[in-house]
Design an enzyme around this catalytic site. Structure first.
Site, PDB file in Angstrom:
ATOM      1  CD  GLU A  15      -2.888  -1.168   0.058  1.00 36.16           C
ATOM      2  OE1 GLU A  15      -2.971  -0.163  -0.670  1.00 36.16           O
ATOM      3  OE2 GLU A  15      -3.558  -2.203  -0.125  1.00 36.16           O
ATOM      4  CB  CYS A  45      -6.475  -2.393   6.402  1.00 34.85           C
ATOM      5  SG  CYS A  45      -6.695  -4.125   6.857  1.00 34.85           S
ATOM      6  CG  HIS A 100      -4.635  -4.863   2.055  1.00 36.37           C
ATOM      7  ND1 HIS A 100      -4.918  -3.530   1.851  1.00 36.37           N
ATOM      8  CD2 HIS A 100      -5.459  -5.257   3.073  1.00 36.37           C
ATOM      9  CE1 HIS A 100      -5.857  -3.144   2.705  1.00 36.37           C
ATOM     10  NE2 HIS A 100      -6.194  -4.169   3.457  1.00 36.37           N
TER      11      HIS A 100
HETATM   12  N1  PCA Z   1      -8.606  -6.488   6.367  1.00 33.15           N
HETATM   13  C1  PCA Z   1      -9.552  -5.402   6.538  1.00 33.15           C
HETATM   14  C2  PCA Z   1      -9.572  -5.151   8.015  1.00 33.15           C
HETATM   15  C3  PCA Z   1      -8.862  -6.295   8.653  1.00 33.15           C
HETATM   16  C4  PCA Z   1      -8.228  -7.020   7.552  1.00 33.15           C
HETATM   17  O1  PCA Z   1      -7.458  -7.987   7.671  1.00 33.15           O
HETATM   18  C5  PCA Z   1      -9.265  -4.186   5.672  1.00 33.15           C
HETATM   19  O2  PCA Z   1      -8.722  -4.349   4.571  1.00 33.15           O
HETATM   20  O3  PCA Z   1      -9.563  -3.068   6.070  1.00 33.15           O
END
Ligand code: PCA
Length: 198
Positions: free
Chosen positions: A78, A141, A165
């Site tokens: 990200e 997140c 992610h």
């Molecule tokens: N993914 C979510 C919240 C917790 C996670 O593992 C997100 O992408 O916001």
């Protein structure tokens, strides 16, 4: 160096979160650099409140926050966290904010301070799908990434930080048509990310 790695527990319709498994499988150190692992709840208000004292206690040089993004088809590095909380489905405390700032007086956005391009090249060498993503979403997140970078910025701390992610892990899906990666491949991607930062 001290490295702090966080993951999240299960949320919404996901009965497992691959980042929780990654935490279990990550070694305690890489090239002699200590890794502290922290599992966080998928709760807007709580996740950073829990992490903050651990940051203060462990004094990390690098913070890598991990989360699941089930619709992604690669490990997503990200680039940016935005100052918005907005999601149609609730967090694990039943809260579904709309059009809210994470921090009223905060910057509109913070950029990751991890060496994203370098991490990408490291992971690509293993033929693991990886890309730089320009949105961490507007759910928990993004909220955590924003809080961590805001904290580092306002306190002028010498910490490199950012969010990664990961897609679904193959082991958690019955429908093999949905994109996923085996947990050991996700783990390898995370270990390579840490190595690239060192
Ligand atoms: N993914 C979510 C919240 C917790 C996670 O593992 C997100 O992408 O916001």
């Amino acid at each position: 160096m001290n490295i702090l790695v966080t993951g999240f527990n299960a949320f919404l319709r996901n009965t497992e979160n691959p980042t929780e498994e990654v935490l279990k499988l990550l070694p305690k150190s890489i090239y002699g650099n200590k890794i502290t692992k922290v599992l966080l709840p998928v709760v807007f208000d709580d996740c950073f409140d829990i992490l903050l004292p651990i940051i203060e206690e462990t004094n990390p040089d690098i913070i890598i926050n991990l989360g699941l993004a089930g619709n992604r088809k690669a490990i997503n590095l990200e680039r940016v966290a935005i100052n918005i909380k907005d999601y149609p489905y609730p967090d694990n405390n039943g809260v579904a904010p709309q059009d809210e700032f994470i921090i009223e007086s905060g910057e509109n956005a913070y950029l990751s301070t991890l060496p994203l391009r370098k991490i990408m090249k490291h992971i690509q060498l293993k033929n693991i799908p990886v890309e730089i993503s320009n949105t961490a979403g507007t759910y928990v997140c993004n909220n955590l990434m924003y809080h961590v970078l805001h904290h580092i910025s306002v306190h002028n701390l010498d910490i490199k930080a950012g969010f990664i992610h990961v897609p679904y892990m193959r082991e958690q899906l019955e429908n093999i048509e949905v994109f996923s990666l085996p947990i050991d491949v996700i783990l390898e991607g995370v270990i390579d990310s840490i190595k690239a930062c060192l």
